[in-house]
Motif scaffolding. Sequence first.
Motif, short mmCIF file in Angstrom:
data_model
loop_
_atom_site.label_atom_id
_atom_site.label_comp_id
_atom_site.label_asym_id
_atom_site.label_seq_id
_atom_site.Cartn_x
_atom_site.Cartn_y
_atom_site.Cartn_z
N MET A 39 65.67 38.53 11.49
CA MET A 39 64.66 39.23 12.32
C MET A 39 63.75 38.19 12.97
N PRO A 40 63.51 38.29 14.31
CA PRO A 40 62.60 37.32 14.94
C PRO A 40 61.19 37.45 14.37
N ARG A 41 60.41 36.40 14.56
CA ARG A 41 59.01 36.44 14.10
C ARG A 41 58.22 37.45 14.95
N ASN A 42 57.35 38.18 14.28
CA ASN A 42 56.51 39.17 14.96
C ASN A 42 55.20 38.50 15.41
N TYR A 43 55.06 38.28 16.72
CA TYR A 43 53.84 37.68 17.26
C TYR A 43 52.77 38.72 17.58
N ARG A 77 62.32 62.37 28.24
CA ARG A 77 62.41 62.16 26.78
C ARG A 77 62.50 60.66 26.52
N VAL A 78 61.52 60.12 25.79
CA VAL A 78 61.44 58.66 25.59
C VAL A 78 61.58 58.33 24.11
N GLN A 79 62.38 57.32 23.84
CA GLN A 79 62.42 56.72 22.49
C GLN A 79 62.12 55.25 22.65
N GLY A 80 61.67 54.63 21.57
CA GLY A 80 61.32 53.22 21.66
C GLY A 80 61.76 52.42 20.45
N ILE A 81 61.78 51.11 20.67
CA ILE A 81 62.06 50.15 19.59
C ILE A 81 60.93 49.13 19.64
N ASP A 82 60.44 48.72 18.50
CA ASP A 82 59.48 47.61 18.46
C ASP A 82 59.54 46.95 17.10
N GLY A 99 62.30 47.62 14.65
CA GLY A 99 63.45 46.71 14.57
C GLY A 99 63.45 45.74 15.73
N ASP A 100 64.47 44.89 15.73
CA ASP A 100 64.66 43.88 16.78
C ASP A 100 65.48 44.52 17.90
N PHE A 101 64.93 44.57 19.11
CA PHE A 101 65.66 45.26 20.19
C PHE A 101 66.92 44.52 20.63
N ALA A 102 67.10 43.29 20.20
CA ALA A 102 68.36 42.59 20.53
C ALA A 102 69.54 43.19 19.77
N THR A 103 69.26 43.83 18.63
CA THR A 103 70.36 44.30 17.77
C THR A 103 70.23 45.75 17.34
N THR A 104 69.08 46.37 17.56
CA THR A 104 68.86 47.72 17.00
C THR A 104 69.47 48.81 17.87
N VAL A 105 70.27 49.66 17.21
CA VAL A 105 70.87 50.82 17.86
C VAL A 105 70.18 52.05 17.28
N VAL A 106 69.60 52.87 18.15
CA VAL A 106 68.74 53.95 17.63
C VAL A 106 69.50 55.25 17.38
N GLY A 107 70.72 55.37 17.92
CA GLY A 107 71.46 56.63 17.78
C GLY A 107 71.28 57.46 19.03
N GLY A 108 72.39 58.02 19.52
CA GLY A 108 72.34 58.79 20.78
C GLY A 108 72.57 57.86 21.97
#
Length: 243
Positions: free
Chosen positions: A1-5, A63-68, A91-100
């Motif tokens: 997981m990348p560092r959270n800045y 309809r909006v979903q997000g990753i952070d 999660g990391d948006f480089a690898t996270t799949v949210v479903g749908g």
Amino acid sequence: MPRNYFDEPVAARYDADSTDMFDPSVLEPAVDFLAGLAGSGSALELGIGTGRLALPLSRRGVRVQGIDLSPAMVERLRAKPGAEHIGVTIGDFATTVVGGTFNLAYLVYNTITNLTTQDEQVECFRTVARQLETGGCFVVEVFVPALQRLPPGETVRAFHLSPTRLGFDEYDVATQTLSSHHYVVEDGHLRTGSMPFRYVWPAELDLMARLAGMRLRERWSDWGREPFTSESSSHISVWQKTG
Ligand SMILES: C[S@@+](CC[C@H](N)C(=O)[O-])C[C@H]1O[C@@H](n2cnc3c(N)ncnc32)[C@H](O)[C@@H]1O
């Protein structure tokens, strides 16, 4: 997981520090642009943060979903009216799949450069493509690397100079990275901070899109669809999933 800045102190200041980005003259054209592409479908925001764009887009009926990566940023979003309509995955948006699947994914405010390696940026395009419907679009808003604006032999460029705030970007062309250094005087105290980025060229992004099965559909210099030229300091690019 990348560092959270974008941890608690950064999240606590984020909206107040970015007031210009919350100005209706900035937000409205961006929301119009994204709502037009989303149509009656769903949208996925990578790096949703405190909901600067997601909330007004959701109010438009998208309809909006997000990753952070940052729970502290998402906590700020959660405290705002309308947040109950937006699902967020930490999660990391480089690898996270949210479903749908989505017919729009977007990654704004230079946040693609928070992925500090080429591998992560390539992976991000692949992960987005997996979650887009055929014909769906991926929108990225990002600066054009300012190397042309550096005097020969120099590596540092000021992006903010005022009596209480200094900001410098330090470029390293060998690694295609830059560090942004911030110095802010607040209540007589000096606050400092640095953040690493990987700057990326429009043509390189086009190649990442191709690797992921997407093609460039549009490129503009701003959300109002002004033409992108050799003078443009940033771009809004739209790639479309081809198959
Ligand atoms: C500059 S803020 C932009 C927030 C929001 N999109 C906006 O326009 O105001 C960048 C956001 O991306 C998130 N972020 C950075 N790198 C990330 C990563 N690899 N995965 C998920 N979120 C990330 C940060 O936590 C932060 O909330």
